[in-house]
Design an enzyme around this catalytic site. Sequence first.
Site, PDB file in Angstrom:
ATOM      1  CB  ALA A  58      27.104  27.107  40.394  1.00  0.00           C
ATOM      2  CB  ALA A 200      33.793  31.086  27.912  1.00  0.00           C
ATOM      3  NE  ARG A 327      36.494  19.979  54.407  1.00  0.00           N
ATOM      4  CZ  ARG A 327      35.744  19.844  52.839  1.00  0.00           C
ATOM      5  NH1 ARG A 327      35.450  20.950  52.453  1.00  0.00           N
ATOM      6  NH2 ARG A 327      34.792  19.329  53.054  1.00  0.00           N
TER       7      ARG A 327
END
Length: 497
Positions: A58, A200, A327
């Site tokens: 991402a 961070a 799943r």
Amino acid sequence: MRNLKKISILFLVMILALSLIACGEKAPETNEEENTTAGNVEVQEETYDVVVIGGGGAGLSAAIELKSLGADVVLLEKMPFLGGNTIISGGELNAPETWIQEKLGIEDSIEQYKEDTLKGGDNIADEALVDVLANKAREAVEWLRDEVKVSFREDYLMQFGGHSVPRAAYPQGGSGDELIGKLAQKAEELEIPIKKETKAEELLTDGEGRVNGVKAVDKDGNEITFHANKGVIIATGGFGANVEMRTKYNAEYDDRYMITVQPGSMGDGIIMAEKLGADLVDMEHIQTYPTCNPATGILSYVADTRFDGAILVNKEGQRFVEELDRRDVISKAILAQTDGMAYLVWDETIKENSQMHNFMDEFEQLVNQEMIIKADTLEEAAAFFDIDITELEKTIGRYNEYAEKGKDEEFNRRGDIIGLTKAPYYIQKVTPAIHHTMGGLKIDTEARVIDTNGNPIPGLYAAGEVTGGIHGANRLGGNAITDIVVFGRVAAQSIMK
Ligand code: ADP
């Protein structure tokens, strides 16, 4: 179990480090402005248009899109390597109406994909977000092919559980390496500064509550303030490795469970944004992957023979679930069997039909760990794991009849049914492990982080596993990569609007 978990984490770290050496990344330039010294640590400040936190799929997609749109962007990654869980995934991504489906003559539609995704998540996902996912999926896979130069198999698509048709584009080699390697290469070509071993720790705001920077710490303990003129994108992944956080939201997922995820999945982004009033959704929904290595928790790609015909049995030699079910359904069913274990059984025909040849290193490891057996007879293979051979032979006899009829009369297995008749036979021992956290930061269709009053937090965006709402109660296979690429790019585009 805990020691095994540590071994698994060390093993993962080694794999990831090696993968990154292979990526050949080099240290990027910086926008250093001021360096001052406080005691032994340096206090530094740097200024960019956008700060992206997290160097998985991402974060890299967002950073590349931002740079392409002309932004001055920096990417922070707390680990010594890029890739997050994306690099250890299979890298497959779902998209309807692609050129590969067209080539293979597979009929599909955006609506069908949307419907499968919503249904797969028990219809609790945010429909507007699923709409974005489904509508932008094809563009995402084309972007990876054309801009990032990811190489996909042109003659094969995967059909994960819960999908009505095969629609997952398969990167060469069937691993997230191809994806992250090419994303990292593209980021390097675009000269995006990537700060590894830079964690961070806090989101900074101006006097009016607008997010305008990030406070981070590097490996030497130096404090760096990254100012962000346009905003910050959080792409820090999930919280599967954080046992405390898992049990805070769902007591079931305590340290009895091993993990498939990398150790950086600690939920940092969720914790940081929550301090600014961010709303969280679906936090209790945590996914286990059904077929992992019982010795390490590592997701087994050899066990993906399940998608190509292998059947699941228990120690009593009986089938107990449809092998292509979701799943969560398969995981729960396995945990209810003797020792919480299942045995995947296949023959040479299924092996030839599968992608197992891509994972022969893993196969050898499984042999050494005595987690898999290849034998000339079913009897010999069953004896290795002490499986009831009389029952197993009956089970396979019935299954072979279903294969001939083309209909599984017991579990209604979808897709082709292949009989198990050709030696050698393979049996692999598998169990579920924590794999994905569906919940996270609430975002809107522009990837803006929403606060508990329902308003966007100015300057704050999020994408990928750190967000919630896209997968509802259960993420379907192949939807994580679609999510990270689609929403990574959406976040970048909206920040630049
Ligand atoms: P996604 O699939 O959403 O991209 P990944 O797990 O692939 O998620 O990547 C998330 C990345 O974010 C990981 O590489 C992880 O180490 C990194 N990360 C997590 N927390 C921080 C943090 N506080 N600072 C910098 N990087 C972080």
